[in-house]
Design an enzyme around this catalytic site. Sequence first.
Site, PDB file in Angstrom:
ATOM      1  N   SER A 226       0.873  -1.188   0.000  1.00 56.37           N
ATOM      2  CA  SER A 226       0.000   0.000   0.000  1.00 56.37           C
ATOM      3  C   SER A 226       0.899   1.223   0.000  1.00 56.37           C
ATOM      4  CB  SER A 226      -0.863   0.008   1.256  1.00 56.37           C
ATOM      5  OG  SER A 226      -1.383   1.302   1.459  1.00 56.37           O
TER       6      SER A 226
ATOM      7  N   TYR B 242      -1.017  -0.344  10.102  1.00 64.56           N
ATOM      8  CA  TYR B 242      -1.152  -0.702   8.680  1.00 64.56           C
ATOM      9  C   TYR B 242       0.092  -0.268   7.892  1.00 64.56           C
ATOM     10  CZ  TYR B 242      -3.486  -0.882   4.075  1.00 64.56           C
ATOM     11  OH  TYR B 242      -3.828  -1.141   2.772  1.00 64.56           O
TER      12      TYR B 242
HETATM   13  N1  NAD Z   1      -8.518  -1.095  -2.057  1.00 62.83           N
HETATM   14  C1  NAD Z   1      -7.461  -0.306  -2.047  1.00 62.83           C
HETATM   15  O1  NAD Z   1      -7.485   0.831  -2.565  1.00 62.83           O
HETATM   16  C2  NAD Z   1      -6.199  -0.737  -1.383  1.00 62.83           C
HETATM   17  C3  NAD Z   1      -5.189   0.225  -1.210  1.00 62.83           C
HETATM   18  C4  NAD Z   1      -3.988  -0.171  -0.658  1.00 62.83           C
HETATM   19  C5  NAD Z   1      -3.797  -1.498  -0.303  1.00 62.83           C
HETATM   20  N2  NAD Z   1      -4.812  -2.408  -0.469  1.00 62.83           N
HETATM   21  C6  NAD Z   1      -4.550  -3.796  -0.053  1.00 62.83           C
HETATM   22  O2  NAD Z   1      -5.130  -4.696  -0.980  1.00 62.83           O
HETATM   23  C7  NAD Z   1      -5.554  -5.884  -0.276  1.00 62.83           C
HETATM   24  C8  NAD Z   1      -7.010  -6.180  -0.602  1.00 62.83           C
HETATM   25  O3  NAD Z   1      -7.816  -5.111  -0.137  1.00 62.83           O
HETATM   26  P1  NAD Z   1      -9.302  -4.845  -0.639  1.00 62.83           P
HETATM   27  O4  NAD Z   1      -9.421  -3.381  -0.808  1.00 62.83           O
HETATM   28  O5  NAD Z   1      -9.656  -5.759  -1.743  1.00 62.83           O
HETATM   29  O6  NAD Z   1     -10.113  -5.228   0.689  1.00 62.83           O
HETATM   30  P2  NAD Z   1     -11.467  -6.071   0.925  1.00 62.83           P
HETATM   31  O7  NAD Z   1     -11.874  -5.787   2.320  1.00 62.83           O
HETATM   32  O8  NAD Z   1     -12.427  -5.843  -0.164  1.00 62.83           O
HETATM   33  O9  NAD Z   1     -10.949  -7.570   0.827  1.00 62.83           O
HETATM   34  C9  NAD Z   1     -10.048  -8.097   1.767  1.00 62.83           C
HETATM   35  C10 NAD Z   1     -10.299  -9.577   1.897  1.00 62.83           C
HETATM   36  O10 NAD Z   1      -9.359 -10.093   2.857  1.00 62.83           O
HETATM   37  C11 NAD Z   1     -10.035 -11.034   3.647  1.00 62.83           C
HETATM   38  N3  NAD Z   1      -9.359 -11.249   4.925  1.00 62.83           N
HETATM   39  C12 NAD Z   1      -9.361 -10.433   6.009  1.00 62.83           C
HETATM   40  N4  NAD Z   1      -8.700 -11.000   7.015  1.00 62.83           N
HETATM   41  C13 NAD Z   1      -8.246 -12.190   6.546  1.00 62.83           C
HETATM   42  C14 NAD Z   1      -7.481 -13.214   7.125  1.00 62.83           C
HETATM   43  N5  NAD Z   1      -7.071 -13.154   8.395  1.00 62.83           N
HETATM   44  N6  NAD Z   1      -7.167 -14.305   6.372  1.00 62.83           N
HETATM   45  C15 NAD Z   1      -7.568 -14.386   5.075  1.00 62.83           C
HETATM   46  N7  NAD Z   1      -8.332 -13.441   4.490  1.00 62.83           N
HETATM   47  C16 NAD Z   1      -8.654 -12.356   5.220  1.00 62.83           C
HETATM   48  C17 NAD Z   1     -11.422 -10.444   3.824  1.00 62.83           C
HETATM   49  O11 NAD Z   1     -12.357 -11.441   4.234  1.00 62.83           O
HETATM   50  C18 NAD Z   1     -11.692  -9.887   2.438  1.00 62.83           C
HETATM   51  O12 NAD Z   1     -12.355 -10.822   1.635  1.00 62.83           O
HETATM   52  C19 NAD Z   1      -5.268  -5.618   1.203  1.00 62.83           C
HETATM   53  O13 NAD Z   1      -4.028  -6.186   1.542  1.00 62.83           O
HETATM   54  C20 NAD Z   1      -5.179  -4.104   1.286  1.00 62.83           C
HETATM   55  O14 NAD Z   1      -4.378  -3.675   2.354  1.00 62.83           O
HETATM   56  C21 NAD Z   1      -6.001  -2.042  -0.982  1.00 62.83           C
END
Ligand code: NAD
Length: 319
Positions: free
Chosen positions: A150, A162
């Site tokens: 991120s 985070y």
């Molecule tokens: N969406 C963004 O703009 C963004 C920005 C920076 C980083 N990220 C990173 O991308 C990744 C995905 O994020 P997203 O936005 O799709 O989030 P999201 O909440 O839509 O999906 C995250 C998924 O991770 C699962 N999860 C949570 N805890 C877990 C665990 N202990 N074991 C296995 N699965 C688990 C959740 O059930 C969920 O399905 C994350 O690592 C997040 O930090 C996302």
Amino acid sequence: MRFEGRSAIVTGGARGIGFAIAEALAKEGGKVVIMDPGASKDGGSTDHSAGEEAVAKIRAAGGTALLAAESVADHEACGRTVALCTEKFGSVDILVNNAGVLRPKMIWNMPVEDWDVVVDIHLRGQYSMIHHAAPHMRRQRWGRIVNMGSEAWRGTVGGANYGAAKGGVFSLTRAMARELGKYGVTANTVCPAAATRLTLDEAVKEGFRKRLEAGLVTKERYDAVVNMGGPEHIAPFVAYLCSDEAANINGQAFRAEDRKIGIYNEPELKASVVKAGDEPFTQDEIRKLVPSALLGGYVNPAPAEAPAEGEPAPARAAS
Ligand SMILES: NC(=O)c1ccc[n+]([C@@H]2O[C@H](COP(=O)([O-])OP(=O)(O)OC[C@H]3O[C@@H](n4cnc5c(N)ncnc54)[C@H](O)[C@@H]3O)[C@@H](O)[C@H]2O)c1
């Protein structure tokens, strides 16, 4: 079918970016294990139906997928998921470490539980998955690891747990690239931006609307946030990193967002001062040299502000 004969584990693949990646891999013939207990946004509760629905969608589209409704924070469960993938699909070729939760707070309000939950899922979980998958990848001399980072790794406010975990992801990836590269295994970080429940729920949109009304953000910034592209903008690039074509892309950190892909600089020593002889720098030399030779052009990201009316004055050294 770029991923015919390949098996993949996508953690956090039940929804958001992880699901889009699982779908993209399965669409091109990859067999996918979705490892996801269906956690709430803060990781406080679980509901397996999210993972079940994700697997059903992939199967309905003709793909092959399985659910491991387990948490990456459980080291043994990570081992079980890798074993499931190798038993059912014959190998583990691709690992996308994507699971994530948020528990934002300023450091002085952050209970140790919130630190542990976030660091355990984002950082330790990636270690656990790689620890269990690496022996298979090493043995078969082929593997692709993509770790979700991120922008927060560069410095964030109100989410030190985070940001620190994502900084760890950056370093973990660079270490994995160096440990596993000679076995034909690559490891890269992708820092995404996409509209998911993690980043753009109704509360976030409402907050931005209020900030726009109060003149705290420009209309341009507001539009960019509320119209942010979805996970479908991230998945094609991650799939590329998982392909044969990306065999020589290793240890890099990328930015991926709505129709934009970027790469971060290599972290390098920017400048240094060196003293001749055997003696350490004196305090006087440091006072003189550091501001002039090391800190030219430097800008403090958060300079001290004058205390507000009624707040105590800055502390003075005790005499
Ligand atoms: N969406 C963004 O703009 C963004 C920005 C920076 C980083 N990220 C990173 O991308 C990744 C995905 O994020 P997203 O936005 O799709 O989030 P999201 O909440 O839509 O999906 C995250 C998924 O991770 C699962 N999860 C949570 N805890 C877990 C665990 N202990 N074991 C296995 N699965 C688990 C959740 O059930 C969920 O399905 C994350 O690592 C997040 O930090 C996302």
